[in-house]
Design a protein around this motif. Structure first.
Motif, short mmCIF file in Angstrom:
data_model
loop_
_atom_site.label_atom_id
_atom_site.label_comp_id
_atom_site.label_asym_id
_atom_site.label_seq_id
_atom_site.Cartn_x
_atom_site.Cartn_y
_atom_site.Cartn_z
N ALA A 22 46.04 33.92 43.20
CA ALA A 22 46.68 35.08 42.57
C ALA A 22 46.40 36.34 43.36
CB ALA A 22 46.17 35.24 41.13
N VAL A 23 47.14 37.39 43.03
CA VAL A 23 46.83 38.75 43.48
C VAL A 23 46.72 39.60 42.22
CG1 VAL A 23 47.93 38.56 45.73
CG2 VAL A 23 49.27 39.35 43.78
N GLY A 24 46.08 40.74 42.35
CA GLY A 24 45.94 41.58 41.16
C GLY A 24 45.39 42.96 41.48
N VAL A 25 45.19 43.73 40.42
CA VAL A 25 44.71 45.10 40.58
C VAL A 25 43.88 45.50 39.38
CG1 VAL A 25 46.80 46.08 39.52
CG2 VAL A 25 45.44 47.48 41.06
N VAL A 26 42.87 46.31 39.63
CA VAL A 26 42.08 46.94 38.57
C VAL A 26 42.34 48.44 38.65
CG1 VAL A 26 39.78 47.41 37.66
CG2 VAL A 26 40.29 45.16 38.64
N ILE A 27 42.76 49.01 37.53
CA ILE A 27 43.07 50.44 37.45
C ILE A 27 41.99 51.14 36.66
CG2 ILE A 27 44.78 52.15 36.69
CD1 ILE A 27 46.83 49.82 36.65
N SER A 82 43.06 45.64 33.94
CA SER A 82 43.09 44.58 34.94
C SER A 82 44.41 43.81 34.80
CB SER A 82 41.92 43.62 34.74
OG SER A 82 41.90 42.65 35.77
N LEU A 83 45.15 43.72 35.90
CA LEU A 83 46.45 43.05 35.91
C LEU A 83 46.42 41.87 36.89
CD1 LEU A 83 48.71 46.24 36.06
CD2 LEU A 83 47.98 44.98 34.02
N LEU A 84 46.93 40.74 36.45
CA LEU A 84 46.90 39.50 37.24
C LEU A 84 48.32 39.01 37.50
CD1 LEU A 84 45.16 36.97 38.27
CD2 LEU A 84 45.66 35.99 36.03
N ILE A 85 48.60 38.62 38.75
CA ILE A 85 49.89 38.05 39.13
C ILE A 85 49.60 36.77 39.90
CG2 ILE A 85 52.05 38.45 40.37
CD1 ILE A 85 51.18 41.51 40.27
N ARG A 86 49.93 35.64 39.30
CA ARG A 86 49.62 34.35 39.92
C ARG A 86 50.61 34.01 41.03
NH1 ARG A 86 45.74 32.08 36.69
NH2 ARG A 86 45.67 32.88 34.54
N ASN A 87 50.11 33.38 42.10
CA ASN A 87 50.96 32.84 43.16
C ASN A 87 51.34 31.41 42.78
OD1 ASN A 87 50.62 35.16 44.76
ND2 ASN A 87 48.76 34.34 45.71
N THR A 88 52.63 31.11 42.81
CA THR A 88 53.07 29.79 42.36
C THR A 88 53.93 29.04 43.38
OG1 THR A 88 55.03 30.76 41.29
CG2 THR A 88 53.04 30.53 39.95
N ASP A 89 54.34 29.70 44.47
CA ASP A 89 55.28 29.05 45.41
C ASP A 89 54.79 29.15 46.84
OD1 ASP A 89 57.58 27.67 46.17
OD2 ASP A 89 58.72 29.51 46.48
#
Length: 371
Positions: A22-27, A82-89
């Protein structure tokens, strides 16, 4: 690795790699009580996500955002978001042959020299995939800025050798630009020019090549007085924010490089009184809304030059780092034939983060003065 955090009061820290889980960010520093939903953040991510058209990569990522913290019952709490974006492809096998051969135009060689180790899968941390986290954070910044009447829009003004006519573009209002750019895949405000830009991209793609471009950013509603001279000028921070996006190779504010061919008498923005509200304004805006590193209250205008996508399928010369021999490579995999259209939401996000950070710094200053 340092350098993953941006901002002073409103701060973001991005993390993750292109082919990791995944990629993500903490604000940190978000104002409490701001209504924000995953759907609002998703709307911005959908503008950046891959696989949208023939002029973008065929990688299919839903870029579905998950809010892990900092939002309760639909409102920010003031605690870290905290926002999470999973890598799936991911398709890492396309990069197996590149483990020891740095790709021309990429960060591979620099990472290997600096750290002695690198994630060769899609560029790892240096991949454009990292910008998804910036867009997610920018969605939060944009939402907060609406409370102050501030809006940001970026739009494509050049792809390869195809340039939008500045006389035509200047006829569009801020709102018209926002509406027009979402009607074509290159995000150009002028539909006729957009069609020519698309043809330019597809012609390069057909040859296994890529093209660069220029994107303009407009920020309206910014009050006069934002900016922290001497080293934290507003335009300096905007430059850093935009230049921190991997593909950007040039940046200018207002008249930019055209200023070099002007006389002071023609480049200076004369002051006058706005007959509508009695405030001071400038007759022209060659300074791009910033003087001495401080906002003037005029629309802030900047431009970013974006290089051609370095991943091309033509033969390129490189070196094998393992046995130090010269060799050639042909890059396979799924890549954008142009970066500029997908840069648009990323540029907006970084500009919004800069403005919000300076706005919060300015408010802190005024509170201290009042005390």
């Amino acid at each position: 690795m340092a350098g993953n955090t941006f901002g002073n009061v409103f701060r973001i820290t991005t993390w993750g790699e292109s082919h990791g889980p995944a990629v993500g960010v903490v604000i940190d520093g978000a104002i409490p009580g701001i209504a924000i939903t995953a759907e609002e953040i998703q709307k911005e991510l959908d503008r950046r996500k891959p696989g949208q058209s023939d002029v973008s990569t065929s990688r299919k990522e839903s870029d579905t955002v998950e809010i892990l913290s900092g939002v309760f019952e639909g409102k920010t709490t003031g605690t870290p978001i905290s926002l999470l974006i999973r890598n799936t492809d991911q398709n890492s096998s396309s990069y197996d042959d590149l483990r020891d051969t740095p790709r021309p135009g990429h960060a591979d060689f620099g990472y290997a020299e600096k750290y002695g180790i690198r994630d060769h899968r899609g560029g790892g941390r240096s991949s454009g995939r990292e910008t998804a986290a910036r867009v997610a954070a920018g969605a939060v910044a944009k939402k907060i800025l609406t409370q102050y009447g501030i809006e940001v829009v970026c739009h494509t003004v050049q792809i390869g050798k195809v340039c939008a006519d500045s006389a035509i573009i200047s006829q569009f209002s801020f709102d018209e630009i926002k509406e027009n750019i979402e009607t074509n895949p290159v995000r150009c405000a002028d539909s006729e020019t957009a069609a020519k830009m698309e043809a330019e991209i597809l012609a390069a793609k057909e040859k296994g090549d890529s093209v660069g471009g220029i994107v303009e950013g407009l920020i309206r509603g910014v009050p006069a007085g934002l900016g922290e001279p001497v080293f934290d000028k507003l335009d300096a921070d905007l430059a850093k924010a935009i230049m921190s996006i991997g593909a950007v190779k040039g940046f200018e504010i207002g008249g930019g490089f055209d200023a070099a061919a002007c006389c002071g008498s023609e480049f200076n923005d004369a002051f006058e009184i706005n007959s509508e509200n009695g405030r001071i304004k400038t007759v022209t805006n060659n300074a791009g809304g910033i003087l001495g590193g401080i906002s003037t209250g005029e629309t802030i205008r900047f431009r970013a030059a974006i290089k051609p996508t370095p991943s091309v399928s033509t033969v390129q010369k490189t070196v094998n780092l393992k046995d130090m021999t010269e060799t050639e490579i042909v890059i396979s995999g799924r890549h954008d034939p142009v970066i500029a259209p997908r840069f648009v939401p990323v540029g907006e996000a970084m500009a919004a983060i800069v403005i919000l950070d300076h706005l919060m710094r300015n408010e802190a200053l005024h509170l201290s003065i009042q005390k």
